[in-house]
Scaffold this motif. Structure first.
Motif, PDB file in Angstrom:
ATOM      1  N   VAL A 146       0.842  -1.192   0.000  1.00 61.82           N
ATOM      2  CA  VAL A 146       0.000   0.000   0.000  1.00 61.82           C
ATOM      3  C   VAL A 146       0.879   1.244   0.000  1.00 61.82           C
ATOM      4  O   VAL A 146       0.624   2.227  -0.718  1.00 61.82           O
ATOM      5  CB  VAL A 146      -0.927  -0.023   1.236  1.00 61.82           C
ATOM      6  CG1 VAL A 146      -1.578   1.330   1.461  1.00 61.82           C
ATOM      7  CG2 VAL A 146      -1.989  -1.110   1.070  1.00 61.82           C
ATOM      8  N   LEU A 184      -9.450   3.939   0.082  1.00 60.74           N
ATOM      9  CA  LEU A 184      -9.135   2.656   0.703  1.00 60.74           C
ATOM     10  C   LEU A 184      -7.631   2.561   0.961  1.00 60.74           C
ATOM     11  O   LEU A 184      -7.197   2.005   1.978  1.00 60.74           O
ATOM     12  CB  LEU A 184      -9.623   1.529  -0.215  1.00 60.74           C
ATOM     13  CG  LEU A 184      -9.787   0.156   0.413  1.00 60.74           C
ATOM     14  CD1 LEU A 184     -10.625   0.221   1.678  1.00 60.74           C
ATOM     15  CD2 LEU A 184     -10.427  -0.803  -0.580  1.00 60.74           C
ATOM     16  N   SER A 188      -5.832   1.827   4.573  1.00 63.19           N
ATOM     17  CA  SER A 188      -5.207   0.516   4.767  1.00 63.19           C
ATOM     18  C   SER A 188      -3.852   0.622   5.463  1.00 63.19           C
ATOM     19  O   SER A 188      -3.234   1.680   5.489  1.00 63.19           O
ATOM     20  CB  SER A 188      -5.034  -0.185   3.420  1.00 63.19           C
ATOM     21  OG  SER A 188      -6.275  -0.330   2.791  1.00 63.19           O
ATOM     22  N   LYS A 189      -3.409  -0.522   5.981  1.00 65.60           N
ATOM     23  CA  LYS A 189      -2.094  -0.573   6.627  1.00 65.60           C
ATOM     24  C   LYS A 189      -1.018  -0.396   5.568  1.00 65.60           C
ATOM     25  O   LYS A 189      -1.040  -1.079   4.538  1.00 65.60           O
ATOM     26  CB  LYS A 189      -1.917  -1.919   7.318  1.00 65.60           C
ATOM     27  CG  LYS A 189      -2.859  -2.125   8.489  1.00 65.60           C
ATOM     28  CD  LYS A 189      -2.292  -3.112   9.505  1.00 65.60           C
ATOM     29  CE  LYS A 189      -3.261  -3.254  10.661  1.00 65.60           C
ATOM     30  NZ  LYS A 189      -4.540  -3.899  10.193  1.00 65.60           N
ATOM     31  N   ALA A 192       0.680  -3.516   4.143  1.00 67.86           N
ATOM     32  CA  ALA A 192      -0.152  -4.570   3.539  1.00 67.86           C
ATOM     33  C   ALA A 192       0.087  -4.631   2.034  1.00 67.86           C
ATOM     34  O   ALA A 192       0.460  -3.638   1.403  1.00 67.86           O
ATOM     35  CB  ALA A 192      -1.625  -4.290   3.820  1.00 67.86           C
ATOM     36  N   ALA A 197      -5.437  -5.366   0.163  1.00 67.96           N
ATOM     37  CA  ALA A 197      -6.190  -4.204   0.634  1.00 67.96           C
ATOM     38  C   ALA A 197      -7.387  -3.904  -0.275  1.00 67.96           C
ATOM     39  O   ALA A 197      -8.391  -3.367   0.175  1.00 67.96           O
ATOM     40  CB  ALA A 197      -5.275  -2.986   0.717  1.00 67.96           C
ATOM     41  N   LYS A 199     -10.723  -4.210  -2.090  1.00 71.13           N
ATOM     42  CA  LYS A 199     -11.880  -4.835  -1.448  1.00 71.13           C
ATOM     43  C   LYS A 199     -12.502  -5.945  -2.294  1.00 71.13           C
ATOM     44  O   LYS A 199     -12.907  -6.975  -1.784  1.00 71.13           O
ATOM     45  CB  LYS A 199     -12.925  -3.753  -1.191  1.00 71.13           C
ATOM     46  CG  LYS A 199     -13.862  -4.056  -0.044  1.00 71.13           C
ATOM     47  CD  LYS A 199     -14.668  -2.804   0.270  1.00 71.13           C
ATOM     48  CE  LYS A 199     -16.079  -3.141   0.676  1.00 71.13           C
ATOM     49  NZ  LYS A 199     -16.972  -1.993   0.512  1.00 71.13           N
TER      50      LYS A 199
ATOM     51  N   ARG B 154      -9.239   8.766   8.208  1.00 66.05           N
ATOM     52  CA  ARG B 154      -9.052   7.341   8.502  1.00 66.05           C
ATOM     53  C   ARG B 154     -10.032   6.844   9.560  1.00 66.05           C
ATOM     54  O   ARG B 154     -10.492   5.705   9.498  1.00 66.05           O
ATOM     55  CB  ARG B 154      -7.615   7.097   8.994  1.00 66.05           C
ATOM     56  CG  ARG B 154      -6.599   7.138   7.883  1.00 66.05           C
ATOM     57  CD  ARG B 154      -5.277   6.469   8.265  1.00 66.05           C
ATOM     58  NE  ARG B 154      -4.290   6.727   7.221  1.00 66.05           N
ATOM     59  CZ  ARG B 154      -3.449   7.768   7.227  1.00 66.05           C
ATOM     60  NH1 ARG B 154      -3.454   8.619   8.243  1.00 66.05           N
ATOM     61  NH2 ARG B 154      -2.612   7.938   6.236  1.00 66.05           N
TER      62      ARG B 154
END
Lengths: 459, 459
Positions: A146, A184, A188-189, A192, A197, A199, B154
């Motif tokens: 990400v 998104l 997200s982390k 990741a 991530a 969807k 977030r």
């Protein structure tokens, strides 16, 4: 920003440098308004002083008047830089507007990628995803993180605010796997994998030949900001953004209204189109409809005998014809939209027939009753004397109205289906066309019914 | 995902838990399709097992059938949670659909904020920014950093993918100062002040009463994804997102086509509307037009004498009437769109008159020449004998066509202006209405010209 802050003359007084500095700080749309009000030389001078980014932004707006003339008057190198930076869709429009000499001069100066994109775009049909798409989009490999994706977005200078999605492709095959929205990504982390991530497994996508109408349906259905355009091998070749769909929808709306009004669609605003061009767009269809409508005279000549014996019948010709045309125009407008929204499909024509026949009969019965009553009231109050056979005349008028409204509803509702089945756009069905068709048949129906009911009396 | 993956029966066989799990992993739009094909009890059971987020997502789609019935059949607490989580615009629709008992039962269970929002929304006019807006948006104070803004985004669970802009307000007065896109936030330095990172001083904004048509114009003009709706004190009260504009535009497109076709706009798809409802929508206007068109019969009765002496004139009545109607329908469709796109304004009516008079005369001259030629050709080739005065008849037909096409163009182009000046929507001008108006005048014009040209011969 919204309203008319249009004291445009103040800008004409500025030097080219001052003007450029002012334009650079505005919304593109507002700057375009000002440039449109400058003299050609002033506008050109402003562009010579504008930073490249801003010049590209202004040329990207379809509202910029004299775009082709301005661009070709700029120094060749600068013009090519602007074309390279522009949305390819828009560069294509400008290119198609140029004369051959300028096109050749500038084309060789373009970056190879722009050249390829331009050539590709010119081959897609009008209002298709391919013609509307931009080739500026962000792809990342499925095994990226990400964080890496966000960093790419930070560095890639797309200049387009509407690019809000990164497309994820297979590192081996380049096949489009998924899409992830900027929102998104931010949620997200960072460490990741981008594919995890994302969807949904498969992104919403379309082929380059999909029509704008179907595109708009997808955008509404999935609340999209952009859609991926893929080739047969599932490689992403471009994206269509929601602002282009909105633009295209507005143009379609105008085109469809004009076609439904019985003319060729205009390419320019009402006030900007030349007299001769307008004459052509309106005159062509008007003549065609006129020639079609001439058949009514032929049909009436055929019923010469009936006409001579029952002049009273002619009084109701306009009333009867218009009722058929009006009910047809209603039915056509209904079916055009139902087909456009996919509420009904080509194979549903018989369902429509089953609805329109009772509908037409009911509407016809209502008008027939009014028409019948009209003759009776006029006769009894002495406003007009329809002669000895007024009762049969009332019956003829009432009966014809039932038949003609039913016929009009049926023809009007089937025309868009016929057009679609023949591969045309159902939205090119026009109210005047339906009316003309129904008019000719209407005269025949009227006199046939009259001949039947009035046989042995008036006729 | 795009195409029909509609083997719906497979889903009916699943248990409620399994079904809910499957639906939860789909695009909302696709899940809605499946739920729409379930029996009511199955659909209800699925909703009982769906996670709240997914249930909210499905109820947010306008395509969900039986939404009100499903929601009111759920347990009160769950129903209220869903209503609290839904887009307020959509919750409003469902609320307005409920019966009084259910409305009272659920309203008290809602969060106070939802209650206030609902009451506010119900007061805005149809198709206005206020009625289309969502009250879920992100505001930050001007002295926040970019980082803090991103962190807020977030954590705030808006559930709406289309919220891509943070609105920046004055810490003291709460006045809307600026807007910053998510993209710009990601590109900016985390420690920078958000107000400095925002590119433009004043964001694009609108009042809650702005009509969707003007909203769409702003969206296209500034390539927006959302727009701030502000009250008179410049406090942000909601945002309209591009997907709502797209939805509303599509509905407007259908409504305008139907009105132009001469009927009342439908609220439901063609196939779903009841017979009686459809009869009402079409019959009302059809009767009105019919009664108007009755005047043609009265006008013709007035010219009884001319009719009796020159039956040959009746042959051309349909031809002449339809030409007037067709040219009027063309002009109306042009002006409706030009007004809708702000290409011309109310004050420009005289400019349009100055264009339409020569245009109408030219178009009329073309049709007049064809009509004139037609009489001559039929006469000389012996297809039909128009009598001794065929030349005067040809002259009458040709002259009437010039007059009637000019008249049609003028009336057709002025009708949208008249409607607008009276405070109505110019797009409610309809082709049949123009045709009816022109028909009545057309008969009078025809017989007046005939009386003039044929005086002393046929008449």
């Amino acid at each position: 920003m919204v309203s008319n802050r249009s004291n445009f003359s103040q800008y004409s007084a500025l030097s080219a440098e001052e003007l450029a500095a002012k334009l650079d700080r505005m919304y593109f749309a507002d700057a375009v308004d000002i440039v449109n009000h400058l003299s050609f030389d002033q506008a050109l001078a402003a562009f010579e002083h504008l930073p490249l980014d801003c010049a590209i932004g202004l040329f990207n707006k379809t509202e910029l008047l004299r775009a082709t003339a301005l661009l070709t008057s700029l120094e060749s190198e600068k013009a090519a830089d602007i074309l390279d930076g522009m949305a390819v869709v828009r560069a294509k429009d400008i290119f198609q507007d140029m004369n051959e000499k300028n096109r050749r001069r500038l084309f060789v100066l373009l970056e190879p990628a722009t050249r390829t994109d331009l050539q590709k775009l010119m081959n897609y049909p009008r209002r298709s995803a391919g013609a509307l798409m931009t080739t500026e989009f962000i792809t990342v490999l499925a095994d990226w993180t990400v964080e890496a994706t966000l960093n790419l977005i930070r560095t890639v200078e797309t200049g387009r605010e509407t690019v809000y999605t990164a497309y994820i492709i297979d590192p081996e095959t380049n096949v489009l796997l998924s899409a992830i929205s900027l929102r998104l990504l931010v949620l997200s982390k960072p460490k990741a994998k981008v594919i995890d991530a994302a969807k949904h497994a498969q992104p919403i996508q379309c082929s380059p030949t999909m029509h704008q109408r179907d595109l708009a349906r997808l955008f509404r259905r999935y609340d999209l900001l952009s859609i991926a355009v893929v080739d047969e091998a599932n490689h992403i070749i471009g994206i269509v953004t929601v602002d282009n769909v909105l633009d295209s929808m507005t143009k379609t709306m105008s085109e469809e209204t004009q076609k439904f009004g019985g003319m060729e669609a205009l390419e320019k605003p009402y006030m900007q189109i030349t007299f001769l061009n307008m004459l052509e767009k309106r005159g062509g269809w008007l003549c065609l409809l006129f020639v079609g409508e001439m058949l009514t005279a032929s049909v009436m000549q055929h019923y010469e005998h009936e006409l001579a014996h029952a002049i009273v019948l002619t009084l109701f010709i306009p009333l009867i014809m218009s009722s058929g045309g009006n009910s047809g125009s209603q039915a056509t407008s209904l079916i055009i939209r139902a087909l456009a929204l996919n509420e009904i499909r080509l194979g549903d024509w018989w369902r429509v027939v089953l609805r329109e026949i009772p509908m037409g009969l009911s509407l016809g019965a209502i008008l027939g009753a009014i028409g019948y009553a009209r003759v009776l009231v006029w006769q009894f109050t002495g406003i007009y004397n329809y002669g000895d056979h007024w009762f049969l005349i009332a019956l003829t008028v009432g009966g014809t109205l039932i038949a003609i409204v039913m016929f009009g509803s049926l023809v009007g509702s089937m025309l868009p289906f016929v057009l679609k089945a023949m591969g045309f756009d159902p939205a090119s069905a026009s109210a005047p066309f339906v009316a003309t068709f129904v008019d000719v048949a209407g005269i025949a129906i009227y006199f046939s019914i009259a001949a039947f009911i009035l046989a042995g009396t008036l006729l």
